[in-house]
Design a protein around this motif. Structure first.
Motif, short mmCIF file in Angstrom:
data_model
loop_
_atom_site.label_atom_id
_atom_site.label_comp_id
_atom_site.label_asym_id
_atom_site.label_seq_id
_atom_site.Cartn_x
_atom_site.Cartn_y
_atom_site.Cartn_z
N UNK A 96 0.84 -1.20 0.00
CA UNK A 96 0.00 0.00 0.00
C UNK A 96 0.87 1.25 0.00
N UNK A 97 1.90 1.28 0.83
CA UNK A 97 2.82 2.42 0.87
C UNK A 97 3.54 2.59 -0.47
N UNK A 98 4.00 1.50 -1.05
CA UNK A 98 4.68 1.57 -2.35
C UNK A 98 3.74 2.11 -3.43
N UNK A 99 2.49 1.71 -3.39
CA UNK A 99 1.53 2.19 -4.39
C UNK A 99 1.27 3.68 -4.19
N UNK A 100 1.19 4.14 -2.95
CA UNK A 100 1.03 5.58 -2.70
C UNK A 100 2.22 6.35 -3.23
N UNK A 101 3.42 5.83 -3.01
CA UNK A 101 4.63 6.48 -3.55
C UNK A 101 4.61 6.51 -5.06
N UNK A 102 4.20 5.41 -5.69
CA UNK A 102 4.12 5.36 -7.16
C UNK A 102 3.15 6.43 -7.67
N UNK A 103 2.00 6.54 -7.02
CA UNK A 103 1.00 7.53 -7.43
C UNK A 103 1.53 8.95 -7.27
N UNK A 104 2.22 9.22 -6.18
CA UNK A 104 2.78 10.55 -5.95
C UNK A 104 3.82 10.89 -7.01
N UNK A 105 4.66 9.93 -7.36
CA UNK A 105 5.67 10.18 -8.40
C UNK A 105 5.03 10.40 -9.76
N UNK A 106 3.92 9.72 -10.03
CA UNK A 106 3.24 9.86 -11.32
C UNK A 106 2.63 11.25 -11.48
N UNK A 107 2.34 11.90 -10.38
CA UNK A 107 1.74 13.25 -10.43
C UNK A 107 2.76 14.33 -10.72
N UNK A 108 4.05 14.00 -10.62
CA UNK A 108 5.10 15.01 -10.85
C UNK A 108 5.25 15.35 -12.31
#
Length: 104
Positions: free
Chosen positions: A92-104
């Protein structure tokens, strides 16, 4: 890397598992145990969690994985902090990080 040498793999179909195991054997990672988790049944993401590899081995492993043509997945290396988390919490934490990076 932290922890015992090994790979925890989530969500791979049997054919993908065989391809990964063959890659590991052919690229010198045959001594690292691979544990497969049925992520679909548990509602977990497609992912690999690596531990006990040297940094150059990590890069070689990921480069070799790319040649398999498997779907995109989450990646993690075991750390002293993450080893206390459940697998679901880590993914779950890794997916949140992936989503945050995708927004950059």
């Amino acid at each position: 890397m932290h922890g015992p040498r090994g790979v925890l793999v989530c969500g791979y179909a049997p054919a993908e598992q065989e391809a990964l195991l063959a890659m590991m054997e052919n690229r010198g990672f045959g001594d690292a145990p691979a544990i497969f988790v049925d992520a679909g049944a548990a509602g977990l993401a497609l992912a690999e969690l690596l531990s006990g590899l040297l940094e150059k081995e990590l890069h070689a492993f990921m480069a070799a994985w790319k040649t398999l043509g498997l779907p995109s997945q989450l990646w993690a290396c075991l750390t002293p902090t993450s080893e206390t988390w459940t697998l679901k919490a880590l993914l779950t934490e890794l997916d949140h990080e992936r989503q945050a990076l995708a927004k950059r």
